[in-house]
Write a protein that holds these residues in place. Structure first.
Motif, PDB file in Angstrom:
ATOM      1  N   ASP A 163       0.822  -1.205   0.000  1.00  0.00           N
ATOM      2  CA  ASP A 163       0.000   0.000   0.000  1.00  0.00           C
ATOM      3  C   ASP A 163       0.860   1.260   0.000  1.00  0.00           C
ATOM      4  O   ASP A 163       0.455   2.293  -0.542  1.00  0.00           O
ATOM      5  N   LYS A 164       2.044   1.173   0.612  1.00  0.00           N
ATOM      6  CA  LYS A 164       2.898   2.343   0.792  1.00  0.00           C
ATOM      7  C   LYS A 164       3.955   2.485  -0.301  1.00  0.00           C
ATOM      8  O   LYS A 164       4.606   3.526  -0.403  1.00  0.00           O
ATOM      9  N   ALA A 165       4.163   1.458  -1.099  1.00  0.00           N
ATOM     10  CA  ALA A 165       5.230   1.486  -2.101  1.00  0.00           C
ATOM     11  C   ALA A 165       4.726   0.969  -3.436  1.00  0.00           C
ATOM     12  O   ALA A 165       3.868   0.077  -3.497  1.00  0.00           O
ATOM     13  N   THR A 166       5.302   1.539  -4.494  1.00  0.00           N
ATOM     14  CA  THR A 166       4.922   1.161  -5.849  1.00  0.00           C
ATOM     15  C   THR A 166       6.161   1.115  -6.731  1.00  0.00           C
ATOM     16  O   THR A 166       7.046   1.960  -6.613  1.00  0.00           O
ATOM     17  N   ILE A 167       6.208   0.110  -7.606  1.00  0.00           N
ATOM     18  CA  ILE A 167       7.222   0.086  -8.658  1.00  0.00           C
ATOM     19  C   ILE A 167       6.574   0.632  -9.917  1.00  0.00           C
ATOM     20  O   ILE A 167       5.544   0.112 -10.373  1.00  0.00           O
ATOM     21  N   GLU A 168       7.155   1.691 -10.453  1.00  0.00           N
ATOM     22  CA  GLU A 168       6.629   2.304 -11.669  1.00  0.00           C
ATOM     23  C   GLU A 168       7.022   1.451 -12.868  1.00  0.00           C
ATOM     24  O   GLU A 168       8.213   1.291 -13.167  1.00  0.00           O
ATOM     25  N   GLY A 169       6.039   0.898 -13.541  1.00  0.00           N
ATOM     26  CA  GLY A 169       6.298  -0.021 -14.641  1.00  0.00           C
ATOM     27  C   GLY A 169       7.011   0.591 -15.822  1.00  0.00           C
ATOM     28  O   GLY A 169       7.698  -0.099 -16.572  1.00  0.00           O
ATOM     29  N   ARG A 170       6.853   1.903 -16.019  1.00  0.00           N
ATOM     30  CA  ARG A 170       7.495   2.558 -17.161  1.00  0.00           C
ATOM     31  C   ARG A 170       8.949   2.890 -16.902  1.00  0.00           C
ATOM     32  O   ARG A 170       9.690   3.208 -17.824  1.00  0.00           O
ATOM     33  N   SER A 171       9.369   2.806 -15.636  1.00  0.00           N
ATOM     34  CA  SER A 171      10.755   3.096 -15.285  1.00  0.00           C
ATOM     35  C   SER A 171      11.591   1.834 -15.385  1.00  0.00           C
ATOM     36  O   SER A 171      11.075   0.711 -15.425  1.00  0.00           O
ATOM     37  N   ARG A 172      12.889   2.024 -15.385  1.00  0.00           N
ATOM     38  CA  ARG A 172      13.777   0.877 -15.463  1.00  0.00           C
ATOM     39  C   ARG A 172      13.673   0.057 -14.182  1.00  0.00           C
ATOM     40  O   ARG A 172      13.595   0.590 -13.085  1.00  0.00           O
ATOM     41  N   PHE A 173      13.677  -1.266 -14.337  1.00  0.00           N
ATOM     42  CA  PHE A 173      13.505  -2.197 -13.221  1.00  0.00           C
ATOM     43  C   PHE A 173      14.624  -2.033 -12.193  1.00  0.00           C
ATOM     44  O   PHE A 173      14.418  -2.168 -11.001  1.00  0.00           O
ATOM     45  N   PHE A 174      15.834  -1.772 -12.664  1.00  0.00           N
ATOM     46  CA  PHE A 174      16.970  -1.485 -11.800  1.00  0.00           C
ATOM     47  C   PHE A 174      17.984  -0.666 -12.591  1.00  0.00           C
ATOM     48  O   PHE A 174      17.922  -0.577 -13.810  1.00  0.00           O
ATOM     49  N   THR A 175      18.910  -0.051 -11.879  1.00  0.00           N
ATOM     50  CA  THR A 175      20.020   0.649 -12.526  1.00  0.00           C
ATOM     51  C   THR A 175      21.319   0.124 -11.940  1.00  0.00           C
ATOM     52  O   THR A 175      21.360  -0.375 -10.805  1.00  0.00           O
TER      53      THR A 175
END
Length: 353
Positions: A163-175
């Motif tokens: 609920d408090k965190a989201t991974i933005e799908g359009r951003s790179r999965f990792f750097t």
């Protein structure tokens, strides 16, 4: 087996999330690290048939994951990459006879290897140089991300349970980025004491000198030692404390002087951790010593043990990220992967072969 110095490069993984702490507005945590994202990428590579793990870059650099073990310890995952440089015909020559022994085709090459270790807490990647110089930051970044089409499954599950965190799908999965060292001057200012200073006189200094300790030493030992050898002068037992200002001036002088080929300062910092500064301190790479195979590759267990010991002794590397109590981590091995054709593949736990 021959004991050799092994150069270890250090990189840093980042896995950003959008976080809502309930006080401020939702913000991007760019330095956040979640090992399971990297684990997810590597598991999906190693699940493939061995021949299908390879990726070729620039039409002449091929790399593939040979082994991977995410369960090496609670703190570390390990693996091994192979590489081959190819693309042109080459001739193998016996250097003793200068006679051609074999020819390599455009799709053949000399195999190289890189061992790597991932710190699950800090996100630091420690990797050896391969002789083909293929396992560089650019290729590692691309290769680890080669199964990016699968990331949507991980993102979906992560976002569903948080609920408090989201991974933005359009951003790179990792750097992946180079780990920059703490500026040298800042490191020096944290030094509590200097135990010794090693100076390596340059060949210019040795050639121009016609008197003094080094020439006296050469004359005394000329019957026992070869005419060419490398000398080191060690300064230790300092009666007075060397201040940060004095150390800065000394480093500046040694860096600019042509009298010394190399220098090394050894002491302890304010955390009572041993620190060594040298002419190579501007990089975050480091050297370890271990036995090597007949191919010249590091002996694996010695490499991992030596690297972990180095990390534990270095306060720049031995760091722990405090977890966010309200962020739920998704286990990579539990993420459902829907393969083409509609079948679900739960996947087994992946161990190094």
């Amino acid at each position: 087996m021959e004991r050799q110095d092994i150069k270890v490069r250090v990189y840093k993984f980042k896995t950003p999330i959008i976080y809502d702490d309930g006080v401020n507005q939702r913000r991007i945590l760019t330095d956040y690290f979640d090992f399971e994202r990297i684990n997810f990428c590597l598991i999906n590579i190693v699940r493939k048939e061995y021949i299908n793990r390879k990726k070729t870059y620039k039409e002449s650099e091929t790399i593939w994951l040979d082994t991977y073990n995410p369960n090496y310890s609670d703190d570390y995952a390990i693996g091994k990459l192979y590489s081959v440089s190819h693309g042109v015909e080459a001739v193998n020559v016996d250097i003793n006879s200068l006679i051609e022994k074999a020819r390599l085709g455009v799709e053949e090459g000399i195999q190289g290897a890189s061992l790597f270790l991932i710190d699950k807490q800090s996100g630091y990647l420690y990797i050896t140089e391969d002789k083909n110089h293929i396992c560089n930051k650019y290729n590692i970044n691309n290769y680890f991300y080669s199964e990016k089409k699968q990331k949507k499954h991980f993102i979906k599950e992560f976002n569903e349970v948080n609920d408090k965190a989201t991974i933005e799908g359009r951003s790179r999965f990792f750097t992946l980025q180079l780990l920059e060292p703490i500026p040298l001057i800042e490191q020096l200012r944290r030094m509590r004491s200097v135990k010794k200073i090693d100076l390596y006189p340059s060949e210019i200094q040795n050639e121009n000198s016609n008197r003094g300790l080094l020439d006296s030493l050469k004359a005394d030992l000329s019957d026992y030692l070869p005419s060419l050898f490398k000398a080191k002068v060690e300064l230790s037992g300092f009666q007075e404390e060397l201040t940060a200002d004095v150390l800065e001036e000394l480093i500046e002088y040694l860096s600019e002087s042509d009298k010394y080929e190399q220098y090394k300062l050894e002491g302890v910092n304010e955390d009572n951790v041993r620190r060594v500064f040298s002419s190579d301190s501007v990089t975050r790479d480091f050297i370890i010593e271990c036995d090597t195979t007949v191919e010249g590759w590091p002996q694996e267990e010695q490499f991992y043990d030596a690297t972990i010991n180095r990390i534990s002794e270095d306060d720049q590397l031995n760091i722990r990220q405090e977890p966010l109590s309200d962020v739920i981590n998704v286990q990579a091995e539990d993420v459902e992967i829907r393969q083409e054709g509609g079948e679900d593949d739960q996947g087994a736990r992946t161990q190094s072969s």
